[in-house]
Write a protein that holds these residues in place. Structure first.
Motif, PDB file in Angstrom:
ATOM      1  N   LYS A 197       0.836  -1.212   0.000  1.00 13.42           N
ATOM      2  CA  LYS A 197       0.000   0.000   0.000  1.00 13.42           C
ATOM      3  C   LYS A 197       0.866   1.255   0.000  1.00 13.42           C
ATOM      4  O   LYS A 197       0.365   2.346  -0.234  1.00 13.42           O
ATOM      5  N   SER A 220       0.252   2.583   5.164  1.00 13.27           N
ATOM      6  CA  SER A 220       0.462   1.250   5.714  1.00 13.27           C
ATOM      7  C   SER A 220       0.205   1.254   7.219  1.00 13.27           C
ATOM      8  O   SER A 220       0.675   2.154   7.929  1.00 13.27           O
ATOM      9  N   PRO A 251       3.896  -5.900   6.315  1.00 15.89           N
ATOM     10  CA  PRO A 251       2.780  -6.758   6.727  1.00 15.89           C
ATOM     11  C   PRO A 251       3.139  -8.219   6.484  1.00 15.89           C
ATOM     12  O   PRO A 251       4.009  -8.508   5.656  1.00 15.89           O
ATOM     13  N   VAL A 252       2.488  -9.114   7.192  1.00 19.83           N
ATOM     14  CA  VAL A 252       2.589 -10.533   6.854  1.00 19.83           C
ATOM     15  C   VAL A 252       1.628 -10.759   5.690  1.00 19.83           C
ATOM     16  O   VAL A 252       0.478 -10.344   5.743  1.00 19.83           O
ATOM     17  N   THR A 280       0.339 -13.874   3.199  1.00 22.25           N
ATOM     18  CA  THR A 280       0.303 -15.296   2.851  1.00 22.25           C
ATOM     19  C   THR A 280       1.462 -16.070   3.492  1.00 22.25           C
ATOM     20  O   THR A 280       2.284 -16.663   2.813  1.00 22.25           O
ATOM     21  N   THR A 319       2.865  -6.284  11.068  1.00 24.71           N
ATOM     22  CA  THR A 319       1.502  -6.363  11.595  1.00 24.71           C
ATOM     23  C   THR A 319       0.795  -7.465  10.814  1.00 24.71           C
ATOM     24  O   THR A 319       1.174  -7.788   9.684  1.00 24.71           O
ATOM     25  N   MET A 376      -2.658  -6.296  14.038  1.00 23.41           N
ATOM     26  CA  MET A 376      -2.776  -5.005  13.349  1.00 23.41           C
ATOM     27  C   MET A 376      -3.402  -3.903  14.200  1.00 23.41           C
ATOM     28  O   MET A 376      -3.095  -2.726  13.995  1.00 23.41           O
ATOM     29  N   ILE A 418      -7.992  -4.821  -1.000  1.00 17.44           N
ATOM     30  CA  ILE A 418      -9.100  -5.571  -0.374  1.00 17.44           C
ATOM     31  C   ILE A 418     -10.451  -5.330  -1.067  1.00 17.44           C
ATOM     32  O   ILE A 418     -11.508  -5.562  -0.477  1.00 17.44           O
ATOM     33  N   ASP A 441       0.008 -14.741  -3.188  1.00 16.18           N
ATOM     34  CA  ASP A 441      -0.585 -13.462  -2.757  1.00 16.18           C
ATOM     35  C   ASP A 441      -1.805 -13.116  -3.604  1.00 16.18           C
ATOM     36  O   ASP A 441      -2.816 -12.643  -3.078  1.00 16.18           O
ATOM     37  N   PHE A 451      -5.230 -14.396  -3.019  1.00 15.08           N
ATOM     38  CA  PHE A 451      -5.974 -13.768  -1.927  1.00 15.08           C
ATOM     39  C   PHE A 451      -7.317 -13.189  -2.375  1.00 15.08           C
ATOM     40  O   PHE A 451      -8.152 -12.858  -1.540  1.00 15.08           O
TER      41      PHE A 451
HETATM   42  C1  LIG Z   1      -2.741 -10.558   0.261  1.00 15.64           C
HETATM   43  C2  LIG Z   1      -2.795 -10.509   1.752  1.00 15.64           C
HETATM   44  C3  LIG Z   1      -2.307 -11.575   2.459  1.00 15.64           C
HETATM   45  C4  LIG Z   1      -2.307 -11.548   3.847  1.00 15.64           C
HETATM   46  N1  LIG Z   1      -1.822 -12.621   4.508  1.00 15.64           N
HETATM   47  C5  LIG Z   1      -1.812 -12.629   5.858  1.00 15.64           C
HETATM   48  C6  LIG Z   1      -1.296 -13.761   6.554  1.00 15.64           C
HETATM   49  O1  LIG Z   1      -0.838 -14.749   5.981  1.00 15.64           O
HETATM   50  N2  LIG Z   1      -1.331 -13.717   7.904  1.00 15.64           N
HETATM   51  C7  LIG Z   1      -1.844 -12.657   8.591  1.00 15.64           C
HETATM   52  O2  LIG Z   1      -1.868 -12.721   9.814  1.00 15.64           O
HETATM   53  N3  LIG Z   1      -2.325 -11.562   7.948  1.00 15.64           N
HETATM   54  C8  LIG Z   1      -2.309 -11.520   6.602  1.00 15.64           C
HETATM   55  N4  LIG Z   1      -2.785 -10.430   5.937  1.00 15.64           N
HETATM   56  C9  LIG Z   1      -3.228  -9.253   6.707  1.00 15.64           C
HETATM   57  C10 LIG Z   1      -2.140  -8.170   6.807  1.00 15.64           C
HETATM   58  O3  LIG Z   1      -0.955  -8.695   7.323  1.00 15.64           O
HETATM   59  C11 LIG Z   1      -2.587  -7.047   7.743  1.00 15.64           C
HETATM   60  O4  LIG Z   1      -3.768  -6.493   7.278  1.00 15.64           O
HETATM   61  C12 LIG Z   1      -1.530  -5.973   7.906  1.00 15.64           C
HETATM   62  O5  LIG Z   1      -1.818  -5.230   9.072  1.00 15.64           O
HETATM   63  C13 LIG Z   1      -1.481  -4.984   6.750  1.00 15.64           C
HETATM   64  O6  LIG Z   1      -0.425  -4.080   6.995  1.00 15.64           O
HETATM   65  P1  LIG Z   1      -0.091  -2.860   6.053  1.00 15.64           P
HETATM   66  O7  LIG Z   1      -1.243  -1.872   6.161  1.00 15.64           O
HETATM   67  O8  LIG Z   1       1.175  -2.299   6.596  1.00 15.64           O
HETATM   68  O9  LIG Z   1       0.060  -3.334   4.662  1.00 15.64           O
HETATM   69  C14 LIG Z   1      -2.824 -10.426   4.550  1.00 15.64           C
HETATM   70  C15 LIG Z   1      -3.347  -9.356   3.821  1.00 15.64           C
HETATM   71  C16 LIG Z   1      -3.334  -9.394   2.432  1.00 15.64           C
HETATM   72  C17 LIG Z   1      -3.892  -8.238   1.661  1.00 15.64           C
END
Ligand SMILES: Cc1cc2nc3c(=O)[nH]c(=O)nc-3n(C[C@H](O)[C@H](O)[C@H](O)COP(=O)(O)O)c2cc1C
Length: 462
Positions: free
Chosen positions: A11, A15, A70-71, A73, A106, A138, A243, A291, A294
């Motif tokens: 993002k 983020s 972020p985590v 997948t 997160t 998060m 999303i 990814d 998703f």
């Molecule tokens: C494609 C995708 C895959 C994700 N996979 C995981 C995951 O495997 N485990 C998890 O706990 N969260 C997962 N998330 C949630 C994100 O880690 C979480 O929303 C994070 O806070 C986003 O941080 P950001 O705003 O810095 O990008 C996923 C989100 C997306 C969009």
């Protein structure tokens, strides 16, 4: 200290994870913070040498690096992994050497441990001084306890960086792989019993190890299997985390990925992932596949399918990869039919293992066999169940509809009869005499129903 922050969120600026770093910055303003959006600009970073060099120059001249991501997948976003590949492809890993580092993520705590282990291994490979990780849910920053913990972590980070205490490495370097597998000629072909087998791979022309494994696997069958190389599909980029798919599983990309996934992966009975390991993990190309998958959100669309892995590379040096392979299959309620790796270099052994996998996926599929989930599947499914029922429901409405329809909101508090029994017996255990009797009988009472089944079951039926 001069600190470089490498933002892994696709993002970019908005983020969630970056707010944790900025919170630290606000409380420790005396340091110099240099931010680089990596994942959101990966295509530009890859094409524009000046931009790549500018990032590397900051890394070279800084004292410390914060990996903020972020985590995604079970690991980190494909775009972030691509950046790590570029660092090695362009021979600039030296810039990271001896810098202190932390990894901040997160997530919803679904396989955050695999992401952190992977990143720890990355830091070890780069010969960095890895101080530790911070894996926030998060929304932790919105709670005073979360903020408090974050500041304690930050304090330790700054102190450890300044003390220059050198932390032990956890992961041994990856020695060159063994690409010597020579498949045997298959004399007797296997009948696939009309099972639809799809094999997805990411190999490039130089990845001869995985190509040999794929050849051996497909040669086992009398029928032709569907082999898809991800490089042949029009995929415009990694998941951006927008999303928009949350409402109805429609991806915002207008490329061919969703159509490919729906037309070739979803109808299959058996899915084989044939991967050429790159650096410390699966390749960023394969990660892009996972990814982009998703768009199906948290729906277990591989349910009841057989899944197998053919892996070329030093998997034993990537312990987190076993959890990834098993966990991704288990939470989906699919069956992990097997993992074959060519690491041993022993052609006979690899050959026999591929043969076994090829046979097993058919028999398991015919028998509709799905082994029970371990903690990896049970725990993962419960996190999704709770969050989709709770705070993620608004965003992931397609998930909510699916979970409701399939009875996946199987919370224990809905089991009213059992709750009533427990309530009454708990009250009775307040009486000392009853309690004594209860605990003296518990061992036999627990196994009695199981014993009854074993004793009274009919061997011809279940
Ligand atoms: C494609 C995708 C895959 C994700 N996979 C995981 C995951 O495997 N485990 C998890 O706990 N969260 C997962 N998330 C949630 C994100 O880690 C979480 O929303 C994070 O806070 C986003 O941080 P950001 O705003 O810095 O990008 C996923 C989100 C997306 C969009």
């Amino acid at each position: 200290m001069k600190i470089v922050i490498l933002n892994g969120s696709p993002k970019g600026e908005p983020s969630v994870t970056m707010q944790y770093v900025k919170f630290i910055q606000k409380h420790y303003p005396d340091h110099e913070y240099l931010f680089h959006n990596i994942s959101s600009r990966i295509k530009k970073i890859e094409k524009d040498d000046d931009l790549f060099d500018a990032i590397m120059a900051d890394i070279e001249s800084c004292d410390s690096i914060i990996w903020s991501t972020p985590v995604y997948t079970l690991f980190v976003p494909a775009q972030y992994m691509r950046f790590l590949e570029l660092v090695h492809e362009r021979n600039v890993a030296q810039a990271f050497k001896n810098k202190s580092t932390i990894v901040m993520t997160t997530s919803i705590h679904f396989y955050d441990h695999t992401a952190h282990r992977y990143m720890h291994a990355v830091c070890d490979d780069l010969e960095m001084n890895y101080i530790g990780y911070f894996s926030a849910e998060m929304d932790d920053l919105r709670k005073s306890r979360g903020r408090e913990t974050l500041l304690k972590f930050a304090k330790n980070y700054f102190e450890a960086s300044e003390q220059k205490f050198h932390h032990q490495k956890r992961y041994q370097p990856i020695a060159p792989g063994n690409d010597t597998f020579e498949p045997a000629v298959v004399s007797k072909k296997l009948d696939a019993h009309h099972k639809k087998i799809v094999l997805v791979t990411d190999h490039k022309p130089q990845d001869t190890g995985i190509q040999a494994m794929i050849r051996r696997f497909s040669d086992t069958y009398a029928e032709t299997i569907d082999i898809i190389n991800l490089w042949d599909i029009n995929i415009q980029g990694g998941c951006t985390g927008c999303i928009k798919c949350g409402y109805d599983n429609n991806c915002m990309y207008k490329d061919d990925f969703s159509a490919f996934y729906r037309s070739r992966i979803l109808p299959a009975d058996i899915v084989i992932f044939a991967m050429a390991l790159t650096g410390r993990n699966i390749s960023s190309k394969f990660k892009e596949y996972f990814d982009r998958r998703f768009f199906m959100n948290h729906v277990p669309e591989l349910k009841d399918k057989q899944v197998g892995y053919l892996i070329s590379g030093r998997m034993s040096r990537m312990p987190y990869l076993y959890d990834f392979c098993q966990g991704s299959v288990e939470w989906q309620q699919a069956n992990l039919a097997g993992i074959v790796c060519d690491e041993s270099g022993d052609s006979d052994e690899i050959d026999a293992s591929i043969q076994k996998l090829a046979e097993q996926v058919i028999t398991f599929s015919e028998n509709a066999y799905c082994q029970p989930q371990t903690f990896l599947g049970v725990g993962g499914s419960k996190i999704f169940r709770d969050d989709i029922w709770g705070k993620l429901r608004l965003v992931f409405q397609a998930d909510y509809r699916y979970y409701k329809k399939t009875g996946s909101f199987n919370f224990p508090h809905k089991r009213y009869k059992s709750r009533l029994t427990i309530f009454v017996v708990m009250l009775l255990t307040k009486i000392p005499g009853f309690r004594k009797e209860f605990y003296s009988r518990i061992k036999t009472e627990m196994y009695k129903p199981h014993k009854n089944i074993v004793e009274n079951c009919d061997v011809k039926s279940i």
